[in-house]
Design an enzyme around this catalytic site. Structure first.
Site, PDB file in Angstrom:
ATOM      1  N   ARG A  61      43.618  62.035  -2.334  1.00  0.00           N
ATOM      2  CA  ARG A  61      43.103  61.190  -3.415  1.00  0.00           C
ATOM      3  C   ARG A  61      44.242  60.451  -4.115  1.00  0.00           C
ATOM      4  O   ARG A  61      44.129  59.269  -4.451  1.00  0.00           O
ATOM      5  CB  ARG A  61      42.335  62.063  -4.410  1.00  0.00           C
ATOM      6  N   HIS A  65      44.628  56.334  -4.543  1.00  0.00           N
ATOM      7  CA  HIS A  65      44.744  55.728  -5.868  1.00  0.00           C
ATOM      8  C   HIS A  65      46.075  55.002  -6.032  1.00  0.00           C
ATOM      9  O   HIS A  65      46.162  54.040  -6.805  1.00  0.00           O
ATOM     10  CB  HIS A  65      44.578  56.795  -6.954  1.00  0.00           C
ATOM     11  N   VAL A  69      46.208  50.218  -5.721  1.00  0.00           N
ATOM     12  CA  VAL A  69      46.677  49.487  -6.900  1.00  0.00           C
ATOM     13  C   VAL A  69      48.106  49.013  -6.656  1.00  0.00           C
ATOM     14  O   VAL A  69      49.058  49.771  -6.800  1.00  0.00           O
ATOM     15  CB  VAL A  69      46.625  50.359  -8.172  1.00  0.00           C
ATOM     16  N   ASP A  73      53.403  52.324  -3.099  1.00  0.00           N
ATOM     17  CA  ASP A  73      54.760  52.234  -3.649  1.00  0.00           C
ATOM     18  C   ASP A  73      55.078  53.345  -4.637  1.00  0.00           C
ATOM     19  O   ASP A  73      56.076  53.279  -5.360  1.00  0.00           O
ATOM     20  CB  ASP A  73      54.963  50.874  -4.338  1.00  0.00           C
ATOM     21  N   SER A  75      53.910  54.026  -7.390  1.00  0.00           N
ATOM     22  CA  SER A  75      53.840  53.658  -8.812  1.00  0.00           C
ATOM     23  C   SER A  75      52.978  54.640  -9.596  1.00  0.00           C
ATOM     24  O   SER A  75      53.188  54.848 -10.793  1.00  0.00           O
ATOM     25  CB  SER A  75      53.308  52.228  -8.973  1.00  0.00           C
ATOM     26  N   GLU A  87      50.284  54.071 -14.777  1.00  0.00           N
ATOM     27  CA  GLU A  87      49.048  54.127 -13.987  1.00  0.00           C
ATOM     28  C   GLU A  87      48.356  55.473 -14.050  1.00  0.00           C
ATOM     29  O   GLU A  87      47.136  55.556 -14.118  1.00  0.00           O
ATOM     30  CB  GLU A  87      49.338  53.793 -12.515  1.00  0.00           C
ATOM     31  N   ASN A  93      42.338  57.380 -13.502  1.00  0.00           N
ATOM     32  CA  ASN A  93      43.273  58.315 -12.871  1.00  0.00           C
ATOM     33  C   ASN A  93      43.442  59.631 -13.623  1.00  0.00           C
ATOM     34  O   ASN A  93      44.127  60.543 -13.139  1.00  0.00           O
ATOM     35  CB  ASN A  93      44.658  57.653 -12.716  1.00  0.00           C
ATOM     36  N   HIS A 193      35.893  62.520   1.495  1.00  0.00           N
ATOM     37  CA  HIS A 193      35.150  63.441   0.630  1.00  0.00           C
ATOM     38  C   HIS A 193      34.628  64.653   1.391  1.00  0.00           C
ATOM     39  O   HIS A 193      33.920  65.481   0.808  1.00  0.00           O
ATOM     40  CB  HIS A 193      33.993  62.709  -0.046  1.00  0.00           C
ATOM     41  N   THR A 194      34.976  64.779   2.642  1.00  0.00           N
ATOM     42  CA  THR A 194      34.633  65.999   3.373  1.00  0.00           C
ATOM     43  C   THR A 194      35.442  67.183   2.848  1.00  0.00           C
ATOM     44  O   THR A 194      35.121  68.338   3.125  1.00  0.00           O
ATOM     45  CB  THR A 194      34.865  65.819   4.887  1.00  0.00           C
ATOM     46  N   ASP A 246      31.524  68.283  -0.165  1.00  0.00           N
ATOM     47  CA  ASP A 246      30.874  68.734   1.067  1.00  0.00           C
ATOM     48  C   ASP A 246      30.507  70.200   0.859  1.00  0.00           C
ATOM     49  O   ASP A 246      31.371  71.078   0.910  1.00  0.00           O
ATOM     50  CB  ASP A 246      31.830  68.572   2.256  1.00  0.00           C
ATOM     51  N   THR A 249      31.046  72.648   4.481  1.00  0.00           N
ATOM     52  CA  THR A 249      32.378  73.045   4.963  1.00  0.00           C
ATOM     53  C   THR A 249      33.426  72.413   4.052  1.00  0.00           C
ATOM     54  O   THR A 249      34.177  71.526   4.467  1.00  0.00           O
ATOM     55  CB  THR A 249      32.599  72.595   6.423  1.00  0.00           C
ATOM     56  N   ASP A 254      36.085  67.525   8.525  1.00  0.00           N
ATOM     57  CA  ASP A 254      35.215  67.327   9.681  1.00  0.00           C
ATOM     58  C   ASP A 254      34.183  66.256   9.349  1.00  0.00           C
ATOM     59  O   ASP A 254      34.301  65.573   8.328  1.00  0.00           O
ATOM     60  CB  ASP A 254      34.536  68.642  10.087  1.00  0.00           C
TER      61      ASP A 254
END
Length: 331
Positions: A61, A65, A69, A73, A75, A87, A93, A193-194, A246, A249, A254
């Site tokens: 994640r 993020h 943006v 780099d 940032s 940020e 965030n 998002h698994t 999920d 699992t 997966d």
């Protein structure tokens, strides 16, 4: 007869279309200056993931993020100061898990002891993300190296560049399109998002007083909705209450995420909407039936994301610490 002459010219013209910054990246960038780079990162992320199993999702994640943006780099890793709101403290965030930041700091510290001033935080984040995805069962993909770290970080730059849980599919498609990512890329990357979880506050409107005729969103599986109601009953008193994205699992990378969407088991409204939107549904159905296709497309999309607006040469720096630029006053 003209084809043999035309083909080489076509290939040359195609090569010139590669952005200069991306062309400076290479798989063996640190082979001479810090040959232990990959091994050090691998050891750090392994220890961290075993100690804190949410690290893989947190780092993945963090990577998204950061890259969405201003490019990949690092940032996002810069801390705010009394004179600058960075940020990481932007509204979108603030819920980023600390384990993601922690594993990058650990890797940077170890690398500064081995190869001081050589490896950028941006490259550490890119490689750590790939290795953690692989560690929890996901696909391996190449990560080209040579990114430099951003000199600056401003919270004001974040708004409108990140997909949020309550956005429409059209809004999300447009955000991804602005980064050169198509609908297939978007659906494949949503498969991240698994692993991981979402706070109850992000989906509470779906399970409590949804409408005059229904307590919960009818696109949710009724039994699942009632379980979420029980889980999140006290979410207003405990902001940390959350549910796995999920539910089948949660710790394994997966294709179960897509099968869940087909059954009304998507926690976030933006996730569940993928299963009904005519632009996204064909890919949801494909990935639910074919994990190999999901892994292939996810890996390809991650490679595309990882080189988005990278900084090379004098456009960036190799930070001594990931949470601060080398010359904070100048930035």
């Amino acid at each position: 007869m003209m084809l043999p002459l035309f083909l080489p010219l076509f290939l040359v013209s195609s090569i010139t279309l590669i952005p200069t910054a991306q062309s400076k990246l290479s798989l063996n960038y640190y082979s001479n200056t810090c040959p232990a780079f990959l091994d050090v990162v691998q050891q750090i992320i392994t220890d961290k993931q075993l100690a804190a199993p949410t690290t893989a999702a947190a780092t993945l994640r963090l990577f998204f993020h950061d890259c969405m943006v201003g490019g990949c780099d690092a940032s996002l890793l810069i801390s705010s100061t009394s004179s600058n709101n960075a940020e990481r403290d932007a509204d979108d965030n603030r819920s980023l898990p600390g384990d993601g930041f922690d594993v990058i700091v650990r890797a940077k510290t170890a690398l500064e002891l081995r190869c001081p001033g050589i490896v950028s935080c941006a490259d550490i984040l890119a490689v750590a993300t790939r290795d953690l995805v692989t560690m929890v069962g996901g696909p391996f993909y190449d990560v080209r190296l040579g990114r430099k770290d951003s000199f600056t970080s401003h919270a004001i730059d974040v708004k409108g560049h990140l997909a949020t849980p309550n956005m429409s599919i059209t809004e999300i498609i447009n955000i991804f399109a602005s980064r050169g990512l198509d609908v297939k890329d978007m659906v494949a990357l949503s498969g991240a998002h698994t692993i991981g979880f979402s706070h109850c506050s992000q989906f509470s409107h779906r399970i409590f007083n949804f409408s005059k005729s229904s307590q919960f969103d009818p696109s949710l599986n009724p039994k699942f909705a009632r379980e979420l109601q029980k889980l999140c009953a006290n979410y207003t008193k405990d902001e940390e209450m959350s549910a796995f994205n999920d539910v089948m699992t949660p710790g394994k990378f997966d294709n179960m995420y897509y099968s869940n969407l087909q059954k009304g088991l998507g926690v976030l409204v933006s996730d569940q909407a993928l299963a009904s939107d005519p632009r996204a549904k064909p890919f949801v159905d494909l990935y639910a039936a074919n994990q190999t296709a999901f892994f292939r497309d996810f890996a390809h999309a991650m490679e595309k994301v990882s080189v988005f607006s990278v900084k090379t040469g004098k456009k960036g720096e190799v930070r001594h610490r990931c949470d601060a630029s080398n010359n904070p006053q100048a930035s």
